[in-house]
Design a protein around this motif. Structure first.
Motif, PDB file in Angstrom:
ATOM      1  N   ARG A   1       0.832  -1.199   0.000  1.00 29.30           N
ATOM      2  CA  ARG A   1       0.000   0.000   0.000  1.00 29.30           C
ATOM      3  C   ARG A   1       0.869   1.252   0.000  1.00 29.30           C
ATOM      4  NH1 ARG A   1      -2.725  -1.815   4.082  1.00 29.30           N
ATOM      5  NH2 ARG A   1      -4.047  -3.312   3.089  1.00 29.30           N
ATOM      6  N   SER A   2       1.962   1.243   0.753  1.00 25.74           N
ATOM      7  CA  SER A   2       2.866   2.395   0.792  1.00 25.74           C
ATOM      8  C   SER A   2       3.534   2.600  -0.556  1.00 25.74           C
ATOM      9  CB  SER A   2       3.931   2.209   1.873  1.00 25.74           C
ATOM     10  OG  SER A   2       3.326   2.200   3.140  1.00 25.74           O
ATOM     11  N   ARG A   3       3.926   1.500  -1.188  1.00 28.18           N
ATOM     12  CA  ARG A   3       4.546   1.631  -2.509  1.00 28.18           C
ATOM     13  C   ARG A   3       3.562   2.205  -3.516  1.00 28.18           C
ATOM     14  NH1 ARG A   3       6.519  -3.508  -1.230  1.00 28.18           N
ATOM     15  NH2 ARG A   3       5.021  -4.468  -2.624  1.00 28.18           N
ATOM     16  N   ALA A   4       2.288   1.994  -3.303  1.00 27.37           N
ATOM     17  CA  ALA A   4       1.282   2.521  -4.225  1.00 27.37           C
ATOM     18  C   ALA A   4       0.986   3.996  -3.956  1.00 27.37           C
ATOM     19  CB  ALA A   4       0.002   1.705  -4.115  1.00 27.37           C
ATOM     20  N   THR A   5       1.061   4.437  -2.701  1.00 26.24           N
ATOM     21  CA  THR A   5       0.669   5.805  -2.383  1.00 26.24           C
ATOM     22  C   THR A   5       1.831   6.787  -2.343  1.00 26.24           C
ATOM     23  OG1 THR A   5       0.761   5.317  -0.024  1.00 26.24           O
ATOM     24  CG2 THR A   5      -1.385   5.116  -1.118  1.00 26.24           C
ATOM     25  N   LEU A   6       3.028   6.332  -2.030  1.00 23.44           N
ATOM     26  CA  LEU A   6       4.150   7.271  -1.924  1.00 23.44           C
ATOM     27  C   LEU A   6       4.490   7.978  -3.239  1.00 23.44           C
ATOM     28  CD1 LEU A   6       6.526   5.589   0.674  1.00 23.44           C
ATOM     29  CD2 LEU A   6       5.137   7.637   0.925  1.00 23.44           C
ATOM     30  N   PRO A   7       4.457   7.312  -4.394  1.00 24.93           N
ATOM     31  CA  PRO A   7       4.695   8.067  -5.636  1.00 24.93           C
ATOM     32  C   PRO A   7       3.635   9.146  -5.885  1.00 24.93           C
ATOM     33  CG  PRO A   7       4.948   5.727  -6.046  1.00 24.93           C
ATOM     34  CD  PRO A   7       4.405   5.876  -4.654  1.00 24.93           C
ATOM     35  N   ILE A   8       2.401   8.869  -5.500  1.00 21.50           N
ATOM     36  CA  ILE A   8       1.350   9.867  -5.635  1.00 21.50           C
ATOM     37  C   ILE A   8       1.681  11.075  -4.771  1.00 21.50           C
ATOM     38  CG2 ILE A   8      -1.103  10.336  -5.251  1.00 21.50           C
ATOM     39  CD1 ILE A   8      -1.544   7.283  -5.610  1.00 21.50           C
ATOM     40  N   MET A   9       2.046  10.808  -3.524  1.00 17.24           N
ATOM     41  CA  MET A   9       2.344  11.898  -2.604  1.00 17.24           C
ATOM     42  C   MET A   9       3.589  12.669  -3.027  1.00 17.24           C
ATOM     43  SD  MET A   9       1.498  10.244   1.049  1.00 17.24           S
ATOM     44  CE  MET A   9       0.076   9.226   1.281  1.00 17.24           C
ATOM     45  N   ALA A  10       4.580  11.973  -3.531  1.00 14.39           N
ATOM     46  CA  ALA A  10       5.795  12.654  -3.998  1.00 14.39           C
ATOM     47  C   ALA A  10       5.496  13.534  -5.209  1.00 14.39           C
ATOM     48  CB  ALA A  10       6.869  11.626  -4.340  1.00 14.39           C
ATOM     49  N   SER A  11       4.641  13.070  -6.107  1.00 15.96           N
ATOM     50  CA  SER A  11       4.302  13.899  -7.263  1.00 15.96           C
ATOM     51  C   SER A  11       3.489  15.115  -6.847  1.00 15.96           C
ATOM     52  CB  SER A  11       3.559  13.079  -8.318  1.00 15.96           C
ATOM     53  OG  SER A  11       2.349  12.612  -7.819  1.00 15.96           O
ATOM     54  N   VAL A  12       2.635  14.986  -5.850  1.00 12.12           N
ATOM     55  CA  VAL A  12       1.908  16.143  -5.336  1.00 12.12           C
ATOM     56  C   VAL A  12       2.881  17.137  -4.714  1.00 12.12           C
ATOM     57  CG1 VAL A  12       0.267  16.893  -3.571  1.00 12.12           C
ATOM     58  CG2 VAL A  12      -0.287  14.982  -5.031  1.00 12.12           C
ATOM     59  N   CYS A  13       3.871  16.628  -3.993  1.00 11.76           N
ATOM     60  CA  CYS A  13       4.876  17.502  -3.392  1.00 11.76           C
ATOM     61  C   CYS A  13       5.627  18.276  -4.477  1.00 11.76           C
ATOM     62  CB  CYS A  13       5.841  16.687  -2.538  1.00 11.76           C
ATOM     63  SG  CYS A  13       7.057  17.678  -1.656  1.00 11.76           S
ATOM     64  N   LEU A  14       6.042  17.599  -5.533  1.00 10.87           N
ATOM     65  CA  LEU A  14       6.731  18.281  -6.634  1.00 10.87           C
ATOM     66  C   LEU A  14       5.827  19.310  -7.310  1.00 10.87           C
ATOM     67  CD1 LEU A  14       8.712  15.360  -8.288  1.00 10.87           C
ATOM     68  CD2 LEU A  14       9.635  17.303  -7.014  1.00 10.87           C
ATOM     69  N   ALA A  15       4.572  18.961  -7.492  1.00  7.88           N
ATOM     70  CA  ALA A  15       3.636  19.907  -8.107  1.00  7.88           C
ATOM     71  C   ALA A  15       3.413  21.115  -7.206  1.00  7.88           C
ATOM     72  CB  ALA A  15       2.318  19.213  -8.411  1.00  7.88           C
ATOM     73  N   CYS A  16       3.354  20.904  -5.904  1.00 10.58           N
ATOM     74  CA  CYS A  16       3.180  22.027  -4.970  1.00 10.58           C
ATOM     75  C   CYS A  16       4.415  22.927  -4.966  1.00 10.58           C
ATOM     76  CB  CYS A  16       2.895  21.514  -3.564  1.00 10.58           C
ATOM     77  SG  CYS A  16       1.246  20.840  -3.364  1.00 10.58           S
ATOM     78  N   ILE A  17       5.596  22.326  -5.069  1.00 11.64           N
ATOM     79  CA  ILE A  17       6.818  23.127  -5.160  1.00 11.64           C
ATOM     80  C   ILE A  17       6.780  23.985  -6.421  1.00 11.64           C
ATOM     81  CG2 ILE A  17       9.320  23.028  -5.551  1.00 11.64           C
ATOM     82  CD1 ILE A  17       9.351  20.519  -3.781  1.00 11.64           C
ATOM     83  N   GLY A  18       6.409  23.370  -7.539  1.00  7.36           N
ATOM     84  CA  GLY A  18       6.316  24.117  -8.787  1.00  7.36           C
ATOM     85  C   GLY A  18       5.270  25.215  -8.716  1.00  7.36           C
ATOM     86  N   SER A  19       4.129  24.923  -8.106  1.00  3.24           N
ATOM     87  CA  SER A  19       3.075  25.927  -7.987  1.00  3.24           C
ATOM     88  C   SER A  19       3.514  27.082  -7.104  1.00  3.24           C
ATOM     89  CB  SER A  19       1.810  25.278  -7.420  1.00  3.24           C
ATOM     90  OG  SER A  19       0.809  26.233  -7.243  1.00  3.24           O
ATOM     91  N   ALA A  20       4.189  26.778  -6.007  1.00  2.00           N
ATOM     92  CA  ALA A  20       4.670  27.841  -5.120  1.00  2.00           C
ATOM     93  C   ALA A  20       5.727  28.699  -5.819  1.00  2.00           C
ATOM     94  CB  ALA A  20       5.238  27.238  -3.834  1.00  2.00           C
ATOM     95  N   MET A  21       6.623  28.068  -6.562  1.00  3.58           N
ATOM     96  CA  MET A  21       7.635  28.832  -7.295  1.00  3.58           C
ATOM     97  C   MET A  21       6.984  29.694  -8.377  1.00  3.58           C
ATOM     98  SD  MET A  21      10.658  26.051  -7.658  1.00  3.58           S
ATOM     99  CE  MET A  21      12.131  27.054  -7.671  1.00  3.58           C
ATOM    100  N   LEU A  22       5.992  29.148  -9.052  1.00  5.84           N
ATOM    101  CA  LEU A  22       5.293  29.901 -10.089  1.00  5.84           C
ATOM    102  C   LEU A  22       4.544  31.085  -9.493  1.00  5.84           C
ATOM    103  CD1 LEU A  22       4.606  30.044 -13.090  1.00  5.84           C
ATOM    104  CD2 LEU A  22       2.620  28.636 -12.590  1.00  5.84           C
ATOM    105  N   THR A  23       3.900  30.876  -8.354  1.00  6.89           N
ATOM    106  CA  THR A  23       3.196  31.974  -7.685  1.00  6.89           C
ATOM    107  C   THR A  23       4.167  33.084  -7.305  1.00  6.89           C
ATOM    108  OG1 THR A  23       1.510  30.460  -6.861  1.00  6.89           O
ATOM    109  CG2 THR A  23       1.738  32.556  -5.713  1.00  6.89           C
ATOM    110  N   THR A  24       5.339  32.709  -6.816  1.00  7.44           N
ATOM    111  CA  THR A  24       6.353  33.704  -6.472  1.00  7.44           C
ATOM    112  C   THR A  24       6.810  34.463  -7.706  1.00  7.44           C
ATOM    113  OG1 THR A  24       7.093  32.299  -4.647  1.00  7.44           O
ATOM    114  CG2 THR A  24       8.590  34.029  -5.371  1.00  7.44           C
ATOM    115  N   ALA A  25       7.072  33.759  -8.795  1.00  2.81           N
ATOM    116  CA  ALA A  25       7.531  34.403 -10.022  1.00  2.81           C
ATOM    117  C   ALA A  25       6.457  35.330 -10.598  1.00  2.81           C
ATOM    118  CB  ALA A  25       7.929  33.350 -11.053  1.00  2.81           C
ATOM    119  N   VAL A  26       5.206  34.888 -10.587  1.00  2.00           N
ATOM    120  CA  VAL A  26       4.111  35.720 -11.092  1.00  2.00           C
ATOM    121  C   VAL A  26       3.966  36.976 -10.232  1.00  2.00           C
ATOM    122  CG1 VAL A  26       1.598  35.818 -11.382  1.00  2.00           C
ATOM    123  CG2 VAL A  26       2.873  33.864 -12.232  1.00  2.00           C
ATOM    124  N   SER A  27       4.060  36.819  -8.925  1.00  2.00           N
ATOM    125  CA  SER A  27       3.949  37.973  -8.034  1.00  2.00           C
ATOM    126  C   SER A  27       5.067  38.979  -8.279  1.00  2.00           C
ATOM    127  CB  SER A  27       3.968  37.508  -6.572  1.00  2.00           C
ATOM    128  OG  SER A  27       2.866  36.677  -6.317  1.00  2.00           O
TER     129      SER A  27
END
Length: 165
Positions: A17-43
């Protein structure tokens, strides 16, 4: 001896179950990092002299409006196409909306990109929540362990964003 075998089987099931959910969570983390960086750049870009404050308000308002739209439209997408295809569609939309900022300074375009970015992030959270709940057993669905790990990845993204800047 039987309890050791049962414990080993339970550990193997939980690891699966962990092997199935950890890649999902890691991809969300990467997407959140990208979104936060994009928000900073846009601002930073919208804070330059010569940008009308009314335009800034309109462009920045597009993200929460898109977030609301994303919350409402995700369930039918998951029901029709499944978690994997919907997640891929959402990530593609997020990527295209982020790339749009690079290629134009046209503010109505930026409004659309922010709208798509908000829709993508909300949809990503909804898809991941339901996807993780598929792997959770009934007794721990919505429990502290799964939510705490997901919350950790979600909260770590802005911190990692700040460290990279």
């Amino acid at each position: 001896m039987g309890s050791i075998a049962q414990s080993a089987m339970r550990l193997w099931r939980n690891a699966e179950r962990s092997r199935a959910t950890l890649p999902i969570m890691a991809s969300v983390c990467l997407a959140c990092i990208g979104s936060a960086m994009l928000t900073t750049a846009v601002s930073f870009h919208l804070g330059k002299p010569g940008v009308d404050p009314d335009i800034v308000q309109i462009v920045l308002t597009a993200y929460p409006v898109g977030f609301l739209i994303g919350c409402l439209m995700t369930r039918p997408l998951v029901a029709r196409y499944g978690h994997e295809r919907t997640f891929l569609l959402i990530l593609t939309t997020a990527l295209l909306s982020a790339l749009g900022f690079v290629f134009t300074d046209f503010m109505p375009g930026w409004f659309c990109f922010r709208l798509l970015g908000g829709m993508s992030m909300a949809s990503m959270f909804v898809v991941c929540e339901s996807w993780i709940n598929l792997y959770a057993e009934q007794h721990n669905r919505g429990g502290c362990h799964i939510n705490s790990v997901k919350s950790f990845f979600h909260r770590a993204a802005p911190i990692l964003d700040a460290l990279t800047l």
